[in-house]
Design a protein around this motif. Structure first.
Motif, PDB file in Angstrom:
ATOM      1  N   ARG A 158       0.840  -1.213   0.000  1.00 56.45           N
ATOM      2  CA  ARG A 158       0.000   0.000   0.000  1.00 56.45           C
ATOM      3  C   ARG A 158       0.868   1.253   0.000  1.00 56.45           C
ATOM      4  NH1 ARG A 158      -4.132  -1.874   4.524  1.00 56.45           N
ATOM      5  NH2 ARG A 158      -5.236  -3.457   3.350  1.00 56.45           N
ATOM      6  N   LEU A 208       1.909   1.716  -3.468  1.00 54.70           N
ATOM      7  CA  LEU A 208       0.800   2.224  -4.294  1.00 54.70           C
ATOM      8  C   LEU A 208       0.566   3.716  -4.038  1.00 54.70           C
ATOM      9  CD1 LEU A 208      -2.046  -0.451  -4.318  1.00 54.70           C
ATOM     10  CD2 LEU A 208      -0.460   0.162  -6.142  1.00 54.70           C
ATOM     11  N   MET A 209       0.653   4.111  -2.766  1.00 57.66           N
ATOM     12  CA  MET A 209       0.478   5.535  -2.422  1.00 57.66           C
ATOM     13  C   MET A 209       1.535   6.372  -3.126  1.00 57.66           C
ATOM     14  SD  MET A 209      -2.061   6.178  -0.423  1.00 57.66           S
ATOM     15  CE  MET A 209      -1.691   7.641   0.507  1.00 57.66           C
ATOM     16  N   GLN A 213       3.076   5.583  -5.888  1.00 56.51           N
ATOM     17  CA  GLN A 213       2.745   5.585  -7.313  1.00 56.51           C
ATOM     18  C   GLN A 213       1.654   6.607  -7.613  1.00 56.51           C
ATOM     19  OE1 GLN A 213       5.482   3.984  -8.449  1.00 56.51           O
ATOM     20  NE2 GLN A 213       4.212   3.040  -9.979  1.00 56.51           N
ATOM     21  N   ARG A 214       0.676   6.718  -6.692  1.00 57.51           N
ATOM     22  CA  ARG A 214      -0.411   7.688  -6.873  1.00 57.51           C
ATOM     23  C   ARG A 214       0.145   9.099  -6.883  1.00 57.51           C
ATOM     24  NH1 ARG A 214      -3.879   4.977  -2.972  1.00 57.51           N
ATOM     25  NH2 ARG A 214      -4.920   3.416  -4.201  1.00 57.51           N
ATOM     26  N   LYS A 215       1.121   9.339  -5.992  1.00 63.48           N
ATOM     27  CA  LYS A 215       1.727  10.685  -5.947  1.00 63.48           C
ATOM     28  C   LYS A 215       2.406  11.002  -7.268  1.00 63.48           C
ATOM     29  CE  LYS A 215       2.633  10.873  -1.026  1.00 63.48           C
ATOM     30  NZ  LYS A 215       3.666  10.511  -0.063  1.00 63.48           N
ATOM     31  N   GLY A 273       1.263  10.074  -9.996  1.00 66.57           N
ATOM     32  CA  GLY A 273       0.211  10.206 -11.008  1.00 66.57           C
ATOM     33  C   GLY A 273      -0.211   8.904 -11.646  1.00 66.57           C
ATOM     34  N   ARG A 274       0.215   7.749 -11.073  1.00 68.50           N
ATOM     35  CA  ARG A 274      -0.199   6.454 -11.625  1.00 68.50           C
ATOM     36  C   ARG A 274      -1.397   5.930 -10.877  1.00 68.50           C
ATOM     37  NH1 ARG A 274       3.629   1.901 -13.427  1.00 68.50           N
ATOM     38  NH2 ARG A 274       1.681   1.499 -14.491  1.00 68.50           N
ATOM     39  N   ARG A 275      -2.374   5.412 -11.602  1.00 69.89           N
ATOM     40  CA  ARG A 275      -3.560   4.861 -10.957  1.00 69.89           C
ATOM     41  C   ARG A 275      -3.336   3.377 -10.676  1.00 69.89           C
ATOM     42  NH1 ARG A 275      -6.161   6.632 -15.413  1.00 69.89           N
ATOM     43  NH2 ARG A 275      -7.031   4.562 -15.705  1.00 69.89           N
ATOM     44  N   PRO A 276      -3.843   2.893  -9.516  1.00 71.16           N
ATOM     45  CA  PRO A 276      -3.655   1.481  -9.190  1.00 71.16           C
ATOM     46  C   PRO A 276      -4.246   0.544 -10.245  1.00 71.16           C
ATOM     47  CG  PRO A 276      -4.535   2.671  -7.314  1.00 71.16           C
ATOM     48  CD  PRO A 276      -4.565   3.616  -8.468  1.00 71.16           C
ATOM     49  N   GLU A 285      -4.186   0.803 -13.299  1.00 73.78           N
ATOM     50  CA  GLU A 285      -3.299   0.650 -14.453  1.00 73.78           C
ATOM     51  C   GLU A 285      -2.462  -0.620 -14.325  1.00 73.78           C
ATOM     52  OE1 GLU A 285      -0.848   4.092 -15.154  1.00 73.78           O
ATOM     53  OE2 GLU A 285      -2.556   5.423 -15.018  1.00 73.78           O
TER      54      GLU A 285
END
Lengths: 176, 130
Positions: A73, A76-77, A79-81, A83-86, A88
């Protein structure tokens, strides 16, 4: 030991960190494609979050698996920062094959297992890291990643097939 | 190799798995101060929580009362400064008009000055008494 740590015993928690730090850092180093500094930062966050969440850990899964899930997690967080969406991750096979062996960089790429792993489509790479590198069972890996079991198995099978092809090509080149 | 992976495994699968696992053994990762860094963050959290918990309910109530009193005191001072400023401005304006220092129509000018002065004073009171 986790019960004592959950009750606020920092010495018990320190032993948990010592025991599990290698595996959690290895998981994140592979996920972060060898960016060791970033991986260790995320691993630190993982253990600090684990310390905060330990009172709510009921022991329904293994502690190691639970830590892997927090680490996943954290990744993933991050990756979100960026700009990648989970979702994807599960989008499928969008990464091109390794360059052809006839190109100047082809053989060099094939020599490197890390490079081959890094070139896998993201979902296959993540599945291979958890099932093969970290040696989790399919059930455990699916629980860590929050993926359906069938999806995970499919990504593992396709990832392994692709790696086998690449590594076989490399062996052919070496023995040629 | 885990039991649920075994049925569909082939020798090449096993070789690949062995190779992947031996490439990055978790045991080979030296701690290198990692545990110390984690525990420093954990201990900082523990100390912060203890500091919060050590504040007894009575202390917490006193602290809240004191904060409220300070805020009320500051608001009262601000209001007083505004009132005094306006009164002073009005008095200076009226006195100036009575003495013929400026036309009656312009008597609002010193009042405006007093208002501005009181606003500055009120702002200082609010900012200095933190």
């Amino acid at each position: 030991m986790w019960r004592r740590a959950a009750a606020g015993d920092t010495a018990a928690f320190e032993r948990i960190v010592i025991t599990h730090q290698g595996r959690v850092r290895q998981q994140l180093r592979r996920l972060c494609r060898g960016d060791d500094a970033l991986a260790d930062d995320l691993a630190q966050d993982t253990f600090v979050q684990a310390w905060q969440a330990l009172p709510g850990f009921a022991g329904q899964s293994q502690l190691g698996t639970w830590l892997y899930r927090i680490a996943w997690r954290s990744y993933l967080m991050h990756q979100r920062k960026l700009g990648r969406r989970p979702d994807e991750l599960l989008a499928g096979d969008d990464t091109p094959d390794l360059p052809d062996a006839s190109t100047p960089h082809g053989p060099a790429l094939r020599l490197d297992l890390a490079q081959a792993l890094a070139r896998l489509p993201e979902a296959q790479r993540v599945a291979i890291i958890h099932c093969e590198v970290l040696a989790l069972s399919h059930d455990e890996a699916a629980a860590v990643l929050g993926w359906p079991l069938g999806t995970l198995k499919s990504h593992v099978a396709r990832g392994k097939a692709r790696l086998r092809d690449w590594l076989a090509d490399w062996q052919d080149e070496v023995h040629r | 190799m885990t039991p649920d992976q075994a049925p569909d495994s082939t020798p090449s699968d096993a070789a690949l798995a062995a190779r992947l696992r031996s490439a990055w053994p978790a045991q080979a990762l030296a701690d290198g101060g990692f545990t110390q860094a984690v525990m420093a963050r954990v201990n900082a959290q523990v100390q912060a929580r203890r500091a919060r918990e050590q504040l007894s309910p009575q202390q917490a109530r006193l602290w809240a009362q004191r904060s409220q009193t300070q805020a009320g005191h500051r608001a009262r001072q601000t209001r007083q400064a505004l009132v005094w400023g306006c009164m002073l401005g009005a008095a200076v304006g009226a006195a100036g008009s009575a003495l013929g220092a400026w036309p009656v129509g312009a008597a609002w000018l010193p009042g405006l000055g007093g208002l501005i002065a009181s606003a500055v004073l009120a702002w200082s009171v609010g900012n200095l008494e933190v």
